[in-house]
Design an enzyme around this catalytic site. Structure first.
Site, PDB file in Angstrom:
ATOM      1  N   LYS A  53       0.832  -1.206   0.000  1.00  0.00           N
ATOM      2  CA  LYS A  53       0.000   0.000   0.000  1.00  0.00           C
ATOM      3  C   LYS A  53       0.869   1.259   0.000  1.00  0.00           C
ATOM      4  O   LYS A  53       0.620   2.201  -0.746  1.00  0.00           O
ATOM      5  CB  LYS A  53      -0.934  -0.017   1.231  1.00  0.00           C
ATOM      6  CG  LYS A  53      -2.024  -1.072   1.107  1.00  0.00           C
ATOM      7  CD  LYS A  53      -2.764  -1.342   2.403  1.00  0.00           C
ATOM      8  CE  LYS A  53      -3.721  -2.533   2.207  1.00  0.00           C
ATOM      9  NZ  LYS A  53      -4.439  -2.931   3.407  1.00  0.00           N
ATOM     10  N   GLN A  97      -4.454  -1.552   9.632  1.00  0.00           N
ATOM     11  CA  GLN A  97      -4.358  -2.877   9.006  1.00  0.00           C
ATOM     12  C   GLN A  97      -4.993  -3.938   9.919  1.00  0.00           C
ATOM     13  O   GLN A  97      -4.661  -4.021  11.103  1.00  0.00           O
ATOM     14  CB  GLN A  97      -2.880  -3.208   8.717  1.00  0.00           C
ATOM     15  CG  GLN A  97      -2.666  -4.509   7.985  1.00  0.00           C
ATOM     16  CD  GLN A  97      -3.253  -4.504   6.570  1.00  0.00           C
ATOM     17  OE1 GLN A  97      -3.208  -3.504   5.862  1.00  0.00           O
ATOM     18  NE2 GLN A  97      -3.824  -5.624   6.167  1.00  0.00           N
ATOM     19  N   ASP A 120     -10.819   3.099   4.057  1.00  0.00           N
ATOM     20  CA  ASP A 120     -11.111   1.666   3.903  1.00  0.00           C
ATOM     21  C   ASP A 120     -12.618   1.444   3.733  1.00  0.00           C
ATOM     22  O   ASP A 120     -13.051   0.379   3.293  1.00  0.00           O
ATOM     23  CB  ASP A 120     -10.628   0.897   5.146  1.00  0.00           C
ATOM     24  CG  ASP A 120      -9.501  -0.068   4.823  1.00  0.00           C
ATOM     25  OD1 ASP A 120      -9.281  -0.335   3.623  1.00  0.00           O
ATOM     26  OD2 ASP A 120      -8.859  -0.556   5.765  1.00  0.00           O
TER      27      ASP A 120
END
Ligand code: NDP
Length: 284
Positions: A53, A97, A120
């Site tokens: 990422k 994460q 997200d």
């Protein structure tokens, strides 16, 4: 006839080029969109996803900041770190994460992220807005799936989309995004009786289970579009999807490979969401 492959890498590279141009245009106005990634612990898979990422951010010109914490971090401390990111004006997107260590409540952590920085798309505000059809951050894997289907000019409206899997990060939002595109959507899951009876009716079949080879050619209507989200390791340690690729390739019209299918699209949509957050926060 063998299915045409929808290669995530190719679709992602076209979108990333556009995102790069968008970032350059923002830079001329003194804006550099920034993503902050919080990683707890040192699980190798999570570390590798996070590195991917951060690298992708650099490739399109976004700023990224990786914050690492020991697996022993207390929940309150992590929540405080998120609050600091919420208040930091240079941070446009925040990503924690997952999975987190067992002593930390994932829901609390997700809900601590400011919805305006929720790139997200997991925050209940983002999910709620998606349900009622308001503009918001869509979760990245489902958004990537829609882009992949559209990249082949496949009509979604009126199609029967069958989603196998109903997780909050893939299955459920994928169904909602197809509904938004005017598909008729059926959800299947571990309690579905006679799975194949449903999957065989699909014009577009999305499989997000996490079980290698759960879908074979007998489960697919000839000519269907098949999106394989699953990522599994087979006995030889090779990455494989949920779909028996060699078989289904012979009956589907389009099929996504694993690896190189949905995976690259997920990160791309994260980049897109970060740019969107930067623009939204500045009213652009
Ligand atoms: P989850 O484990 O959260 O969800 C799996 C879903 O599959 C559940 O809804 C479960 O049903 C359903 N399921 C389990 N067994 C069966 C069965 N025998 N028949 C029908 N349905 C079943 O997984 P995720 O949604 O997080 O991920 C799914 C897969 O996608 C994984 O392989 C994951 O690695 C991959 N993935 C890939 C991404 C990418 O970018 N390529 C991103 C995210 C995930 P129930 O709800 O009843 O338990």
């Amino acid at each position: 006839m063998a299915a045409e492959l929808i290669k995530g890498k190719e679709v992602a590279s076209t979108i990333r080029q556009r995102l790069k141009e968008e970032t350059e245009a923002l830079k001329t106005r003194g804006i550099v969109p920034g993503l902050t990634v919080l990683l707890v612990g040192d699980d190798p898979a999570s570390l590798s996803y996070v590195k991917g990422k951060v690298k992708a951010c650099g490739e399109v010109g976004l700023r990224s900041d990786l914050k690492r914490y020991p697996a022993t971090i207390r929940e309150e401390e992590l929540l405080k770190e998120i609050q600091t990111c919420n208040e930091d004006d240079t941070v446009d997107g925040i990503l924690v994460q997952l999975p987190l260590p067992k002593h930390i409540d994932e829901r609390k952590v997700i809900e601590a992220i400011s919805p305006e920085k929720d790139v997200d798309g997991f925050h209940p505000v983002s999910v709620g807005k998606m349900v009622i059809g308001e503009e918001t951050f869509y979760s990245c894997t489902p958004a990537g799936i829609i882009e992949m289907v559209k990249s082949k000019n496949i009509d979604i409206a009126g199609k029967h989309v069958v989603i196998v899997g109903r997780s909050n990060i893939v299955g459920k939002p994928a169904g909602l995004l197809f509904l938004k595109e005017n598909a008729t959507v059926t959800y299947c899951h571990s309690k579905t009786v006679g799975l194949s009876n449903y999957t065989r009716q699909a014009d577009i079949l999305v499989v997000a289970v996490g079980r290698a080879g759960i879908i074979g050619k007998e489960d697919v209507k000839p000519g269907a579009v098949v999106i394989d989200v699953g990522v599994n390791r087979n006995a030889e340690g090779k990455l494989v999807g949920d779909v028996r690729f060699d078989e289904v390739k012979e009956v589907a019209s389009y099929l996504t490979p694993v690896p190189g299918g949905v995976g690259p699209m997920t990160i791309t949509m994260l980049l897109a969401n970060t740019i969107k957050a930067a623009k939204n926060r500045r009213g652009i």
